[in-house]
Design an enzyme around this catalytic site. Structure first.
Site, PDB file in Angstrom:
ATOM      1  N   ASP A  74       0.799  -1.224   0.000  1.00 26.39           N
ATOM      2  CA  ASP A  74       0.000   0.000   0.000  1.00 26.39           C
ATOM      3  C   ASP A  74       0.838   1.282   0.000  1.00 26.39           C
ATOM      4  O   ASP A  74       0.295   2.382   0.170  1.00 26.39           O
ATOM      5  CB  ASP A  74      -0.917   0.013   1.238  1.00 26.39           C
ATOM      6  CG  ASP A  74      -2.109  -0.906   1.063  1.00 26.39           C
ATOM      7  OD1 ASP A  74      -2.816  -0.776   0.043  1.00 26.39           O
ATOM      8  OD2 ASP A  74      -2.340  -1.757   1.941  1.00 26.39           O
ATOM      9  N   GLU A 123      -0.470   9.506   1.154  1.00 24.19           N
ATOM     10  CA  GLU A 123      -1.259  10.441   1.969  1.00 24.19           C
ATOM     11  C   GLU A 123      -1.420   9.963   3.417  1.00 24.19           C
ATOM     12  O   GLU A 123      -1.516  10.783   4.339  1.00 24.19           O
ATOM     13  CB  GLU A 123      -2.654  10.595   1.362  1.00 24.19           C
ATOM     14  CG  GLU A 123      -3.630  11.321   2.271  1.00 24.19           C
ATOM     15  CD  GLU A 123      -5.015  11.443   1.676  1.00 24.19           C
ATOM     16  OE1 GLU A 123      -5.409  12.575   1.410  1.00 24.19           O
ATOM     17  OE2 GLU A 123      -5.699  10.421   1.477  1.00 24.19           O
ATOM     18  N   ASP A 124      -1.468   8.642   3.600  1.00 22.46           N
ATOM     19  CA  ASP A 124      -1.828   8.138   4.927  1.00 22.46           C
ATOM     20  C   ASP A 124      -0.720   8.244   5.965  1.00 22.46           C
ATOM     21  O   ASP A 124      -0.985   8.105   7.162  1.00 22.46           O
ATOM     22  CB  ASP A 124      -2.302   6.676   4.806  1.00 22.46           C
ATOM     23  CG  ASP A 124      -3.623   6.601   4.066  1.00 22.46           C
ATOM     24  OD1 ASP A 124      -4.482   7.458   4.314  1.00 22.46           O
ATOM     25  OD2 ASP A 124      -3.786   5.685   3.235  1.00 22.46           O
ATOM     26  N   ARG A 140       1.147  -1.237   7.370  1.00 18.59           N
ATOM     27  CA  ARG A 140       1.515   0.019   6.718  1.00 18.59           C
ATOM     28  C   ARG A 140       2.476   0.876   7.556  1.00 18.59           C
ATOM     29  O   ARG A 140       2.849   1.963   7.134  1.00 18.59           O
ATOM     30  CB  ARG A 140       0.239   0.810   6.368  1.00 18.59           C
ATOM     31  CG  ARG A 140      -0.713   0.013   5.461  1.00 18.59           C
ATOM     32  CD  ARG A 140      -1.677   0.910   4.735  1.00 18.59           C
ATOM     33  NE  ARG A 140      -0.970   1.931   3.986  1.00 18.59           N
ATOM     34  CZ  ARG A 140      -1.549   2.993   3.436  1.00 18.59           C
ATOM     35  NH1 ARG A 140      -2.853   3.153   3.552  1.00 18.59           N
ATOM     36  NH2 ARG A 140      -0.850   3.880   2.783  1.00 18.59           N
ATOM     37  N   ARG A 161      -9.289   3.227  11.355  1.00 21.35           N
ATOM     38  CA  ARG A 161      -7.837   3.427  11.258  1.00 21.35           C
ATOM     39  C   ARG A 161      -7.297   4.495  12.222  1.00 21.35           C
ATOM     40  O   ARG A 161      -6.104   4.523  12.498  1.00 21.35           O
ATOM     41  CB  ARG A 161      -7.467   3.829   9.830  1.00 21.35           C
ATOM     42  CG  ARG A 161      -7.780   2.783   8.768  1.00 21.35           C
ATOM     43  CD  ARG A 161      -6.827   1.618   8.818  1.00 21.35           C
ATOM     44  NE  ARG A 161      -7.147   0.603   7.828  1.00 21.35           N
ATOM     45  CZ  ARG A 161      -6.713   0.605   6.576  1.00 21.35           C
ATOM     46  NH1 ARG A 161      -5.933   1.583   6.145  1.00 21.35           N
ATOM     47  NH2 ARG A 161      -7.035  -0.377   5.757  1.00 21.35           N
ATOM     48  N   HIS A 201     -12.082   6.036   4.985  1.00 19.12           N
ATOM     49  CA  HIS A 201     -11.521   7.252   5.582  1.00 19.12           C
ATOM     50  C   HIS A 201     -12.507   8.419   5.479  1.00 19.12           C
ATOM     51  O   HIS A 201     -13.394   8.407   4.618  1.00 19.12           O
ATOM     52  CB  HIS A 201     -10.250   7.676   4.824  1.00 19.12           C
ATOM     53  CG  HIS A 201      -9.063   6.795   5.046  1.00 19.12           C
ATOM     54  ND1 HIS A 201      -8.317   6.273   4.015  1.00 19.12           N
ATOM     55  CD2 HIS A 201      -8.478   6.363   6.193  1.00 19.12           C
ATOM     56  CE1 HIS A 201      -7.311   5.559   4.514  1.00 19.12           C
ATOM     57  NE2 HIS A 201      -7.388   5.590   5.835  1.00 19.12           N
ATOM     58  N   CYS A 224      -5.218   9.957  -1.991  1.00 19.85           N
ATOM     59  CA  CYS A 224      -4.278   9.118  -1.252  1.00 19.85           C
ATOM     60  C   CYS A 224      -2.946   8.922  -1.951  1.00 19.85           C
ATOM     61  O   CYS A 224      -1.974   8.522  -1.326  1.00 19.85           O
ATOM     62  CB  CYS A 224      -4.909   7.784  -0.914  1.00 19.85           C
ATOM     63  SG  CYS A 224      -5.530   6.928  -2.320  1.00 19.85           S
TER      64      CYS A 224
HETATM   65  C1  CIR Z   1      -5.559   0.665   2.709  1.00 18.62           C
HETATM   66  O1  CIR Z   1      -6.533  -0.029   2.979  1.00 18.62           O
HETATM   67  O2  CIR Z   1      -4.869   1.183   3.585  1.00 18.62           O
HETATM   68  C2  CIR Z   1      -5.190   0.849   1.250  1.00 18.62           C
HETATM   69  N1  CIR Z   1      -5.481  -0.327   0.518  1.00 18.62           N
HETATM   70  C3  CIR Z   1      -5.919   2.032   0.667  1.00 18.62           C
HETATM   71  C4  CIR Z   1      -5.539   3.335   1.299  1.00 18.62           C
HETATM   72  C5  CIR Z   1      -6.196   4.482   0.656  1.00 18.62           C
HETATM   73  N2  CIR Z   1      -5.826   5.675   1.316  1.00 18.62           N
HETATM   74  C6  CIR Z   1      -6.530   6.806   1.277  1.00 18.62           C
HETATM   75  O3  CIR Z   1      -7.580   6.854   0.663  1.00 18.62           O
HETATM   76  N3  CIR Z   1      -6.066   7.829   1.948  1.00 18.62           N
END
Ligand code: CIR
Length: 257
Positions: A60, A65-66, A85, A130, A160, A247
């Site tokens: 991922d 962004e995360d 992650r 999360r 999110h 993201c």
């Molecule tokens: C996740 O589940 O963490 C990733 N497959 C997708 C993250 C997407 N992030 C976002 O929209 N900020």
């Protein structure tokens, strides 16, 4: 010129985390091609696009962004809610520290950048699976000196906060009413996604323009009708990994002279 931090698609993208989207096969070569289109679109909107190497063992990691919340004054490295992650932030931090002083969320706090929507001096933070209360409290304490108003927002049925609402302008939001209560954004002009386009609320704002997925033409038309310029990009393969347009980048104002 805004800076957009991005990262190449991992060859292991197919093993991504999924919460609300069923697993279907992902064509990683196509995802990488689409991702290059996304980077080009950001460049065409005036961003200086920086590209980190792919992380082969972090499916991922393209969803940069995360792992950070970047403000004009400081960047806060998050502690992502998904354990798989948590290694993604190190290389992003190494790059980000050239542009901002860094702070970090510590255990047991968790926070995903996808849950943090900044509009002006307000940070809306989604109460998702999360991001926990401890993570939000730490964020608030880490940026207290800068005077942002931090407000939590309940969400339901999506990954999110920014799956359910993003800003089109400082006074206008694009919102999916099935996933977030309109009342949380009562002071704004609200444009709802077309009901047939469930995932359409996620757009990237660059100045006065927005970038969104080409999969949502009816919602795109609503935004255009509101007088806002829209660029579209095909990210259908990344959407299979429950990713969207916000993201795949960290956008920051270039504060260097
Ligand atoms: C996740 O589940 O963490 C990733 N497959 C997708 C993250 C997407 N992030 C976002 O929209 N900020």
């Amino acid at each position: 010129m805004p800076i957009a931090i991005t990262r190449e698609v991992s060859p292991s993208l197919g093993a991504c985390e999924l919460s609300f989207v069923p697993r279907t096969p992902i064509d990683v070569t196509l995802a990488a091609t689409q991702h290059r289109g996304y980077q080009r679109a950001l460049a065409s909107l005036g961003c200086k696009v920086l590209v980190l190497d792919a992380e082969a063992d972090m499916p991922d990691a393209v969803f940069v962004e995360d792992v950070a919340v970047v403000l004009d004054e400081v960047a806060v490295m998050t502690r992502p809610g998904a354990e798989s992650r948590r290694g993604e932030g190190a290389s992003v931090a190494e790059l980000l520290q050239r542009y901002r002083p860094l702070r970090a969320i510590q255990a047991p706090g968790t926070l995903d950048g996808g849950d943090v929507l900044r509009i002006g001096r307000t940070l809306y933070v989604g109460q998702s699976a999360r991001s926990n209360a401890e993570g939000v409290a730490q964020l608030q304490a880490l940026i207290a000196e800068f005077g942002y108003d931090v407000r939590t927002v309940p969400i339901h049925g999506c990954l999110h906060l920014k799956s359910s609402v993003t800003a089109l302008r400082d006074d206008t939001v694009l919102l999916q009413p099935a996933w977030v209560d309109r009342a949380a954004f009562a002071g704004y002009r609200i444009i709802e996604v077309d009901p047939s386009e469930e995932h359409a609320a996620n757009v990237v704002r660059v100045g006065d323009e927005v970038l969104m997925s080409a999969c949502f033409p009816l919602t795109r038309q609503r935004i255009v009708d509101a007088g806002i310029a829209v660029t579209t990009v095909d990210v259908s393969e990344l959407q299979k990994a429950e990713g969207a347009v916000t993201c795949c980048s960290l956008l920051l104002k270039d504060t260097q002279p």
